[in-house]
Design a protein around this motif. Structure first.
Motif, PDB file in Angstrom:
ATOM      1  N   GLY A  54      -4.366   4.889  -6.035  1.00 13.26           N
ATOM      2  CA  GLY A  54      -4.512   3.943  -7.382  1.00 13.26           C
ATOM      3  C   GLY A  54      -6.056   3.889  -7.836  1.00 13.26           C
ATOM      4  O   GLY A  54      -6.932   3.891  -6.964  1.00 13.26           O
ATOM      5  N   TYR A  79       0.816  -1.160   0.167  1.00  8.77           N
ATOM      6  CA  TYR A  79      -0.043  -0.055  -0.072  1.00  8.77           C
ATOM      7  C   TYR A  79       0.788   1.252   0.225  1.00  8.77           C
ATOM      8  O   TYR A  79       1.789   1.461   0.787  1.00  8.77           O
ATOM      9  CB  TYR A  79      -1.047   0.186   1.312  1.00  8.77           C
ATOM     10  N   GLY A  80       0.649   2.018  -1.061  1.00  9.80           N
ATOM     11  CA  GLY A  80       1.302   3.210  -1.071  1.00  9.80           C
ATOM     12  C   GLY A  80       0.616   4.520  -0.652  1.00  9.80           C
ATOM     13  O   GLY A  80       0.495   4.579   0.517  1.00  9.80           O
ATOM     14  N   GLU A  82       3.431  -3.709 -10.061  1.00 11.07           N
ATOM     15  CA  GLU A  82       2.434  -3.323  -9.007  1.00 11.07           C
ATOM     16  C   GLU A  82       2.400  -4.306  -7.721  1.00 11.07           C
ATOM     17  O   GLU A  82       1.505  -4.727  -7.338  1.00 11.07           O
ATOM     18  CB  GLU A  82       0.859  -3.630  -9.765  1.00 11.07           C
ATOM     19  N   SER A  95       5.666   1.219  -8.857  1.00  9.12           N
ATOM     20  CA  SER A  95       5.074   0.190  -8.787  1.00  9.12           C
ATOM     21  C   SER A  95       4.178   0.262 -10.119  1.00  9.12           C
ATOM     22  O   SER A  95       3.788  -1.015 -10.672  1.00  9.12           O
ATOM     23  CB  SER A  95       4.582  -0.355  -7.645  1.00  9.12           C
ATOM     24  N   THR A  96       3.509   1.277 -10.503  1.00 12.76           N
ATOM     25  CA  THR A  96       2.453   1.223 -11.514  1.00 12.76           C
ATOM     26  C   THR A  96       2.975   2.011 -12.761  1.00 12.76           C
ATOM     27  O   THR A  96       2.352   2.301 -13.543  1.00 12.76           O
ATOM     28  CB  THR A  96       1.209   2.236 -10.978  1.00 12.76           C
ATOM     29  N   GLY A 123       4.692   3.303  -4.761  1.00 13.55           N
ATOM     30  CA  GLY A 123       3.585   3.110  -5.465  1.00 13.55           C
ATOM     31  C   GLY A 123       3.518   3.669  -6.967  1.00 13.55           C
ATOM     32  O   GLY A 123       3.159   3.078  -7.854  1.00 13.55           O
ATOM     33  N   GLN A 178      -4.532  -1.888  -4.738  1.00 15.98           N
ATOM     34  CA  GLN A 178      -3.906  -1.627  -3.436  1.00 15.98           C
ATOM     35  C   GLN A 178      -5.035  -2.049  -2.243  1.00 15.98           C
ATOM     36  O   GLN A 178      -4.857  -2.010  -1.226  1.00 15.98           O
ATOM     37  CB  GLN A 178      -3.854   0.045  -2.905  1.00 15.98           C
TER      38      GLN A 178
END
Length: 471
Positions: free
Chosen positions: A74, A69-70, A201, A147-148, A144, A79
């Motif tokens: 999103g 979890y950032g 992700e 990651s995306t 995050g 998440q």
């Protein structure tokens, strides 16, 4: 099949980690911005890479799922999840330190939990620029965003998040740490694991720190909003701007009048630049070195494009404050969208030359499905459109629940036919797993599954995101 978090396993974790790591108030972590899903899980916020490693190792041994979890911003459900066994939600919010800044190298090293705006400010403190910029920059976190492989408004000039990262520190699915936090710009020592982790992700590991690229701050910045008669004219204007200004163009955004109308209808209240809202307009942003005037460059662009019939009106910012006023319009369109409530939102990418045809054909195809308002806007410079479909005036999105699937399929089928992507910058998450299966190349899917099996054989890392969960 994964195991759930049990009271016994929670007690084991509490014995291994400090009390401050455990979050009692978890409501924030169990919802997402569009309000379509709720989550579940034991929320833990480690304060160091070592604590993350301890936590991941324990989950691996117990075969318990992990959801990274950032900032929670999103939009594709990556998440959170309300399906399957109760997982451990690992929030990086307490890992929020700028570790080092190297101005002469144009590099900044930070924890994954640092908020994007704080990275931008740290870069500005040493007269540098971290160019990743998007509407959620006040809450989105670096881990995050990487990651995306987040995009934002400056992709045209500086690239996606992937292009702004040199090295990573990552906790692998077995709890070991990959120390890849290099500041090197050339390192051909095997497979590029950095690029593999960026955009994954959280399904292959947890990013805990990053070495980020900075850039020189442009001395002269400016913006102009120009009314264009059509999307094709906007595309031709983009080509003309590239020929005249080159790499000085930082962003090139297209907006339909529906977005302006939404701002008028539900706010936020902003001063509109035109007395009469045009059907289409573009926002051009430039950043130039010392000695070059952004106002002159934009004025020259306007005059040349007006002579060619590509623009019908325009406003050129004469100060930084006026530039921000123009950007406020673009940046607040997503908030107005949220207040209206979409039937279906689409983050798509298309080859630039087919965008005008897509916009025309998409409107006609959706008219056969139902009565909608379409707000099409986004990053024309890199082909990324936010093509969002809304209820007709005076109706609510709840009335369209039965049509939501048909709307999404209509849009995505057309995107696929035109060799585009159904996920431009928001990722796959859980929302688009079936889309990836439907529209993705079978060979690519096979390789994605092979990579997942090799690096995360138990399937504990963000189960159900990007690829369908096992079992």
């Amino acid at each position: 099949m994964l195991n759930p978090v049990t009271p016994e396993f929670e007690a084991q974790l509490r014995a291994a980690l400090p009390p401050a790591a455990f979050k009692d108030d978890t409501a924030l972590y169990m919802s997402e911005p569009r309000g379509r899903w709720t989550g579940q899980g034991l929320v833990i916020a480690p304060s160091s890479t070592e604590e993350v490693a301890t936590l991941v190792k324990a989950c691996a041994e117990a075969k318990v799922g992990i959801i990274p979890y950032g900032g929670g911003t999103g939009l594709v459900g990556g998440q959170l999840t309300d399906e399957g066994p109760k997982s451990v939600v690992i929030s990086l919010e307490r890992m929020n330190k700028i570790r080092a800044v190297y101005p002469t190298e144009n590099v900044l090293v930070c924890d994954a939990g640092v908020i994007l705006a704080d990275v931008q400010n740290a870069a500005e403190d040493v007269d540098r620029l971290f160019p990743l910029s998007l509407a959620s920059e006040g809450s989105a976190r670096i881990g995050g965003l990487l990651s995306t492989n987040a995009g934002g408004v400056n992709v045209l000039r500086y690239g996606n998040a992937r292009a702004l990262c040199l090295g990573l520190e990552v906790v692998r699915p077995d709890g070991t740490i990959w120390h890849g936090l290099t500041r090197l710009r050339k390192d051909n020592t095997g497979y590029d694991l950095r690029d593999l982790m960026i955009g994954a992700e959280g399904t292959l590991g947890i990013i805990t720190a990053a070495a980020l690229k900075l850039a020189p701050r442009p001395v002269g910045i400016g913006a102009a909003m120009m009314a264009v008669p059509s999307p094709q004219a906007a595309l031709d204007l983009l080509a003309l701007a590239g020929a005249r200004i080159g790499d000085g163009i930082s962003a090139f955004e297209i907006m339909h009048r529906q977005g302006m109308d939404f701002l008028t209808e539900v706010g936020p209240e902003l001063r509109q630049p035109f007395a009469e809202v045009p059907e289409w307009c573009v926002l051009v942003d430039v950043g130039l070195p010392a000695g070059l005037s952004p106002e002159d460059a934009l004025e020259g662009l306007f005059e040349a494009s007006f002579e060619q019939g590509l623009v019908t009106d325009g406003v050129i910012a004469q100060s930084r404050g006026q530039r921000q006023e123009l950007w406020d319009i673009r940046e607040n369109i997503p908030e107005a969208n949220r207040r209206i409530g979409s039937v279906s939102s689409h983050d798509i990418a298309l080859p630039l030359s087919v965008i005008p045809d897509f916009i025309e054909q998409g409107g006609k195809a959706l008219a056969e499905v139902g009565d909608f308002r379409i707000n099409c806007f986004g990053h024309l410079g890199d082909g990324n459109l936010h093509y969002n479909v809304f209820p007709a005036q005076g109706r609510s999105r709840d009335e369209y629940d039965a049509l939501r699937g048909a709307v999404k399929q209509t849009v995505h089928d057309l995107v696929s036919e035109m060799e585009g992507s159904v996920s431009a910058e928001h990722g796959i998450g859980r929302l688009k797993v079936s889309d990836l299966e439907k529209y993705g190349d079978p060979a690519k899917l096979a390789m994605l599954c092979a990579i997942k099996d090799a690096l995360d054989p138990q399937g504990i890392m963000n189960p159900g995101a990007v690829l369908r969960a096992r079992g």
